[in-house]
Design an enzyme around this catalytic site. Structure first.
Site, mmCIF file in Angstrom:
data_model
loop_
_atom_site.group_PDB
_atom_site.id
_atom_site.type_symbol
_atom_site.label_atom_id
_atom_site.label_comp_id
_atom_site.label_asym_id
_atom_site.label_seq_id
_atom_site.Cartn_x
_atom_site.Cartn_y
_atom_site.Cartn_z
ATOM 1 N N HIS A 125 0.733 -1.373 0.060
ATOM 2 C CA HIS A 125 0.021 -0.029 -0.170
ATOM 3 C C HIS A 125 0.758 1.106 0.112
ATOM 4 O O HIS A 125 2.023 1.509 0.692
ATOM 5 C CB HIS A 125 -0.952 -0.081 1.185
ATOM 6 C CG HIS A 125 -0.198 0.076 2.411
ATOM 7 N ND1 HIS A 125 0.161 1.123 3.095
ATOM 8 C CD2 HIS A 125 0.195 -1.081 3.273
ATOM 9 C CE1 HIS A 125 0.777 0.580 4.410
ATOM 10 N NE2 HIS A 125 0.732 -0.508 4.495
ATOM 11 N N ASP A 126 0.381 2.043 -0.826
ATOM 12 C CA ASP A 126 0.992 3.720 -0.817
ATOM 13 C C ASP A 126 2.553 3.545 -1.327
ATOM 14 O O ASP A 126 3.195 4.591 -1.252
ATOM 15 C CB ASP A 126 0.909 4.422 0.578
ATOM 16 C CG ASP A 126 -0.499 4.252 1.233
ATOM 17 O OD1 ASP A 126 -1.381 4.939 0.574
ATOM 18 O OD2 ASP A 126 -0.665 3.721 2.269
ATOM 19 N N GLY A 143 4.799 -0.751 2.629
ATOM 20 C CA GLY A 143 4.165 0.366 2.731
ATOM 21 C C GLY A 143 5.097 1.581 2.668
ATOM 22 O O GLY A 143 6.155 1.667 3.262
#
Length: 264
Positions: A125-126, A143
């Protein structure tokens, strides 16, 4: 909406709301979620799941058993609306996983153009990945990492959350990278160390000899010059006219949540 020129295998499931562009191919037993958007000429091979609010750029190919656009592996994730955006002409191989973003990380995971993501690698994520990046088999990007253009990450490596890897760097296989990596750096070792410059990569990309020499001088200055690491970098910014060195200085002086791998 499914373009009339798209080829969807009868066993594939394309949910209502998905946008399938011209000349796309969706192979047997693949699942395309209702918020997915496939640009022109995307090929989804068999047994692929593409879900979530996910965009895939033109000409990209996703190989069997990849899982693209699922929710983050983050216990803080509360079901908020987040996205995954993948650029054009990427090759995403078997068992690759790419997750959407989180509200705390800006809400988007983004992959650039012309990347190669080999079997079993994970994009968390991200994460922000640049153009022409190669991530080799079974490598994991945690992340919030930032991976700039033309980076190669060797197989079975792990990149710690919030780490930045500067453009043109190369990470050797079996490396655990816990700190930021300078642009054009060469990193090796189980507890990764900055071992020099990615000279082979610079030459392959046709970088001028004068710029390569300037980077050599900059690396030596960062390694053994006077003052702190940050002071040496700022002094380089004042002294060097090479755009490659200026990129390195900007990277070092930019905002980061990690410290740097420094020349030994």
């Amino acid at each position: 909406m499914i373009d009339a020129s798209a080829r969807i295998h009868p066993s594939a499931l394309v949910e209502d709301g998905a946008a399938i562009g011209p000349d796309c191919v969706v192979g047997p037993f693949s699942i395309i979620g209702p918020e997915v958007r496939l640009a022109d000429g995307v090929e989804i091979k068999s047994h692929v799941v593409v879900t979530g609010d996910t965009e895939i750029g033109a000409g990209s190919v996703i190989f069997p058993f990849a899982s693209i656009g699922e929710i983050p592996q983050d216990k803080k994730f509360g079901g908020e609306k987040t996205k995954l955006v993948i650029g054009a002409r990427n090759r995403i191989r078997e068992h690759v996983t790419m997750n959407t973003g989180t509200a705390g990380g800006g809400g988007i995971t983004k992959v650039g153009d012309d990347g190669l993501f080999m079997a079993g690698c994970h994009i968390a994520h991200d994460v922000v990945v640049g153009d022409r990046v190669i991530v080799v088999n079974q490598t994991a990007l945690a992340g919030h990492c930032i991976v700039e253009d033309d980076v190669i990450i060797g197989g079975l490596s792990g990149i710690h959350q919030f780490v930045r890897i500067g453009k043109g760097a190369i990470i050797g296989a079996l490396s655990m990278v816990t700190n930021d990596v300078l642009p054009h750096g060469l990193v090796i070792g189980p507890r990764a160390e900055l071992d020099g410059l990615n000279l082979v990569g610079l030459k392959r990309r046709g970088v001028a000899r004068a710029d390569i020499q300037a980077l050599r001088v900059a690396f030596l200055t960062l390694k053994q010059g006077e003052g702190t690491f940050l002071e040496r970098a700022r002094r380089l910014g004042d002294e060097s006219e090479s755009s490659y060195v200026q990129d390195m200085v900007e990277f070092i002086t930019g905002a980061s949540d990690r410290s740097f791998l420094v020349p030994k």
